[in-house]
Enzyme design. Structure first.
Site, PDB file in Angstrom:
ATOM      1  N   PRO A  22       0.841  -1.189   0.000  1.00  0.00           N
ATOM      2  CA  PRO A  22       0.000   0.000   0.000  1.00  0.00           C
ATOM      3  C   PRO A  22       0.880   1.244   0.000  1.00  0.00           C
ATOM      4  CG  PRO A  22      -0.067  -1.109   2.124  1.00  0.00           C
ATOM      5  CD  PRO A  22       0.758  -1.963   1.235  1.00  0.00           C
ATOM      6  N   ASP A  28       5.909   3.578   1.677  1.00  0.00           N
ATOM      7  CA  ASP A  28       5.239   2.318   2.038  1.00  0.00           C
ATOM      8  C   ASP A  28       4.388   2.634   3.256  1.00  0.00           C
ATOM      9  OD1 ASP A  28       6.409  -1.060   2.769  1.00  0.00           O
ATOM     10  OD2 ASP A  28       4.470  -0.125   3.053  1.00  0.00           O
ATOM     11  N   HIS A  29       3.084   2.645   3.068  1.00  0.00           N
ATOM     12  CA  HIS A  29       2.206   3.113   4.153  1.00  0.00           C
ATOM     13  C   HIS A  29       2.061   2.092   5.271  1.00  0.00           C
ATOM     14  CE1 HIS A  29      -0.419   5.875   6.021  1.00  0.00           C
ATOM     15  NE2 HIS A  29      -0.802   6.499   4.936  1.00  0.00           N
ATOM     16  N   ARG A  30       2.640   0.926   5.078  1.00  0.00           N
ATOM     17  CA  ARG A  30       2.652  -0.032   6.193  1.00  0.00           C
ATOM     18  C   ARG A  30       3.738   0.344   7.181  1.00  0.00           C
ATOM     19  NH1 ARG A  30       3.882  -5.300   2.886  1.00  0.00           N
ATOM     20  NH2 ARG A  30       5.558  -3.884   2.362  1.00  0.00           N
TER      21      ARG A  30
END
Lengths: 378, 477
Positions: free
Chosen positions: B268, B448-450
């Site tokens: 994501p 990287d939105h994680r």
């Protein structure tokens, strides 16, 4: 709040119990347990053997000896109590989890395991045992059972003056199956024809990962009134209450007074099947709360307290269970491999020409291998 | 000695992770005693011992992912106990590799039993037929009529295609109105609804046997479908001579790019961007060009950007990280291995400057010049492109203002620099506020939105922008 009732302690809800989780007998005005301690002890033995069969099969799956197993752990009272109410002319239609009932009906556990091992069809003798074949399609057996019950009516096996000349049908399914069209159709037909069938729902609270309060806005037994038949809820972990209620319903059916829906309020202590992991969707606290209501413990406590059994009796049953475990464990590896010709032999009484040609072609192909002769001798 | 193999604990699973051993070598175990916990794609399960005895050795460590069928422990039994063949252990075919040789690359799970595998299958010999080794996968694919393996591994992500809310019109070609007959009257390539060339199964089979790629064959049959004759002609090199599309094989760098970007799609991602007044950076670059130390070096804005990134990274080390999904940890890298995306004839390569955080501007400029030279000469090695931790991509050199960069695998962020444009820009404050012509560039950061959230990404980007807007402020970092 209207609707969602999932607690067994709701005073407004029917909940028939004759033996508390602590092993205390309680009285019920309508449903009395009409048998002696010997019957209770026999039930206890069936529950212990049923549990041993189930845990052994679960272990066999974990060892790679079975492809799949649907555990019945925790549902022994619901199964044994209802199974004990069955009489000579009755017919039982199971789903695929009624392992304890199967043992009571005389089905060989190894005969059952070959299906879960993938080496044989479901083909035990359902005429001799009056225990029909496991139905893996959810809820279909409710229609088979209703049809069979309508057949009993037409055979004149219902409502005779001689109670021994009457039969009825007991059909098992789970809470999840109550959402199936087949089950609802069966209820409609059974009610319309006043067929001698008892619908026995083992509400084990979970349809795989779907909790019962998502599936039904009212307690399941109350759905019966919508079909115009009596509905009862019984403590499914109380083997005495289950037997009493099932006997009441089967008697009614045999007399020609029509179907009944019984909701046995129980709990699936294990996974849905060995391919399922309940820790992903339910809480340990819930499992612990139900473990305290274990169906076997309360009977053991009760019978020890009344002196009906002693430790020597229990040791004897445990030895019997151990022998059963060993027999299953050793026997499962000896189950014969399936034969190619059984593909065709077991489906039709007389093989249609197209399938005969297909069989011959496959057998010729099989015979074309270098090691075919050795294979055949295996 | 009894060898305990890993059974298929679910339905058709290929492997499981050893999560916990409940026994140790030397322990006595009973039949059905739970000895190990394993986790599969489906569930966490406890495995019981099949025999009683003393635990010999544990052949897999906690955390190991073990293929079904491999031996995970041994039990010394007191007596020779007959042990049944597990039902799901293949008897005739050597489908399961021993653990020592590593996990076989499986081609996919099937509905029941085991997935297919690339491991060669032992085939039974036919009477009077010489043994021809046919890979198991070929047979499976053939029977499904697919070019790819049927099924997929449970953890594989298959993005589904876009589904339009409204039906296409017309959904299918009308009978008799083949698409090939429209327009100029020249034959076109007719395809079925899923985009395959129109051809009957028998024709597909013929094409496979003759090694003819149906997408290169023009059909002369009904609705432009490909006939057996078309295939035969194509195989004989007698195709009508019309030019088909140019087909570029996906190999090497291009193939790597495809795989890297596909892997990146599972992440994501979010992008943040800002326009920066880089007028002062441009002046700095002009000054540097005049200095003796920088003589002979190509000085580009990327060098200043690289330095700014390293400085900002010191304040935001979490930007320089990667995700270890297996251990469920964010790994903050000690070194900034600064990747520079470079377009080459062969495709996109991303070599990186190792330990960029320890370099001053001059060293960075030298390292970058070395990289560019290597790229130009095609001397980039896999080591140059390995272990990157952060990437800069410069589309500004193509005169492009901005874009949405996609993460390089295993990196938490990528920064895109757009072209330097002369723009009207509001400068000054209050009474002094006015419009001037300044040099403006757009910076776009994809995260990287994680690993990172919008705040972390934005603060990092703002720090980089601050340094580019006023390089003197780098003294504060």
């Amino acid at each position: 709040m209207v609707g969602v009732v999932t607690t067994s302690h709701d005073p407004d809800e029917v909940f028939i119990q004759l033996l508390t989780p602590d092993g205390e007998r309680v009285d019920d005005e309508t449903f009395a347990f009409a048998h002696d301690d010997a019957t209770i002890a026999a039930n206890l033995r069936h529950m212990i053997l049923g549990r041993r069969f189930d845990t052994e099969a679960t272990a066999l799956q974990r060892k790679g000896q079975l492809g799949l197993w649907p555990p019945s752990l925790g549902q022994e009272a619901a199964q044994v109590g209802s199974g004990a109410a069955v009489r000579d002319l009755d017919e039982v239609f199971p789903s695929y989890r009624e392992h304890a009932v199967a043992l009571m009906r005389g089905v060989d556990p190894l005969d059952m395991l070959k299906t879960f091992r993938g080496t044989g069809m479901v083909d035990w003798d359902s005429r001799a045992t009056r225990f029909h074949l496991y139905s893996f399609v959810i809820g279909t057996q409710a229609l088979h059972a209703t049809g069979y019950a309508m057949g009993l009516q037409r055979d004149g096996l219902v409502g005779n003056d001689d109670p021994d000349a009457n039969g009825a049908v007991l059909v098992y399914f789970g809470d999840g199956a109550t959402s199936q069209g087949d089950v609802n159709e069966a209820l409609v037909f059974a009610a319309s024809y006043q067929a001698p069938v008892v619908f026995f729902v083992q509400n084990n609270q979970w349809a795989i990962s779907e909790p019962i309060d998502v599936q039904s806005r009212i307690p399941l037994y109350r759905r019966a009134s919508g079909f115009g038949i009596p509905g009862l809820r019984v403590d499914g972990n109380d083997v005495l209450a289950v037997q009493a209620v099932t006997e009441w319903a089967l008697d009614r059916a045999r007399r020609g007074e029509g179907p009944t829906l019984i909701e046995a309020f129980t709990y699936r202590m294990g996974a849905h099947t060995t391919s399922d992991d309940p820790t992903k969707y339910r809480r340990r606290e819930e499992e612990a709360a139900w473990r305290a209501k274990d169906p076997i413990e309360r009977v053991r406590t009760h019978l020890l307290a009344t002196g009906a059994i002693d430790q020597a009796w229990l040791d004897g049953v445990d030895a019997e269970a151990e022998a059963l475990g060993v027999r299953i464990r050793e026997g499962v590896g000896q189950l014969p491999e399936p034969r190619l010709e059984d593909f065709w032999a077991l489906a039709y009484a007389s093989l249609p020409p197209a399938l005969r040609r297909q069989r011959d072609a496959y057998q010729a192909y099989e015979a074309s291998f270098e090691d075919a002769d050795a294979e055949g001798a295996r | 000695m009894f060898e305990m193999t890993l059974p298929d604990p679910g339905e058709g699973l290929l492997e499981a992770e050893i999560t916990q051993w409940l026994v140790a070598p030397g322990d006595t175990v009973e039949v059905n005693q739970v000895v190990v916990e394993v986790e599969t794609a489906k569930s966490l399960v406890e495995l019981p011992a099949a025999v009683a005895g003393v635990v010999g050795e544990l052949r897999a460590a906690e955390g190991d992912i073990v293929p079904v069928g491999s031996v995970i422990m041994t039990i010394e039994t007191s007596e020779a106990e007959p042990v049944a063949t597990p039902v799901n252990e293949p008897v005739e075919t050597s489908v399961v590799e021993p653990v020592e040789t590593g996990t076989p690359e499986p081609s996919g799970a099937v509905l029941v039993g085991y997935g297919t595998t690339d491991a060669p299958a032992a085939r039974r010999a036919r009477k009077g037929v010489p043994a021809t080794p046919v890979p198991e996968t070929d047979q499976v694919h053939e029977s499904y009529g697919l070019d790819e393996s049927p099924g997929h591994r449970t953890e594989a992500v298959h993005p589904t295609g876009k589904v339009d809310a409204e039906a296409h019109d017309p959904a299918l070609p009308r009978p008799g109105a083949g698409r090939h007959s429209s327009g100029s009257g020249e034959l076109a390539y007719a395809t079925d609804p899923v985009g395959r060339p129109l051809a009957k199964p028998a024709v597909r089979r013929l094409a496979r046997d003759l090694d003819v790629d149906l997408t290169t064959v023009a059909g002369t049959g009904p609705n432009g479908s490909i006939t057996p004759t078309d295939v035969a002609q194509a195989a004989a090199g007698e195709a009508s001579g019309r030019r088909g599309p140019t087909r570029i094989p996906l190999r090497g760098v291009r193939r790597q790019m495809m795989h890297a970007m596909q892997a990146s799609l599972r992440v994501p991602q979010a992008s943040v961007w800002m326009d920066v007044d880089v007028t002062n950076t441009v002046e700095l670059i002009e000054q540097l060009k005049g200095r003796r130390e920088f003589a002979g070096l190509r000085i580009s804005p990327i060098i200043v950007l690289a330095k700014a990134v390293c400085l900002a990274m010191a304040r935001h080390p979490e930007v320089n990280s990667s995700l270890d999904l297996e251990r469920q940890e964010i790994v903050v890298n000690p070194d900034v291995n600064l990747g520079i995306a470079a377009a080459t004839q062969r495709g996109l390569v991303v070599p990186n400057i190792k330990g960029a955080q320890n370099m001053n501007l001059l060293e960075l400029a030298q390292a970058l010049n070395d990289l560019v030279a290597k790229v130009r000469e095609g001397r980039i090695t896999p080591a140059d492109a390995a272990n990157g931790t952060f990437t800069i991509t410069n589309v500004g050199v193509f005169g492009v203002e901005g874009g949405t960069p996609i993460l390089n695998p295993n990196e938490a962020a990528i920064l895109l620099l757009g072209t330097f444009n002369r723009r009207p820009w509001v400068v000054g404050e209050g009474e002094d506020e006015r419009i001037e012509v300044r040099t403006i560039a757009k910076l776009t950061l994809t995260i990287d939105h994680r690993v990172l959230d919008g705040e972390q990404g934005s603060r990092f980007l703002a720090d980089v922008a601050t340094i580019l807007a006023d390089p003197g402020l780098s003294l504060l970092f």
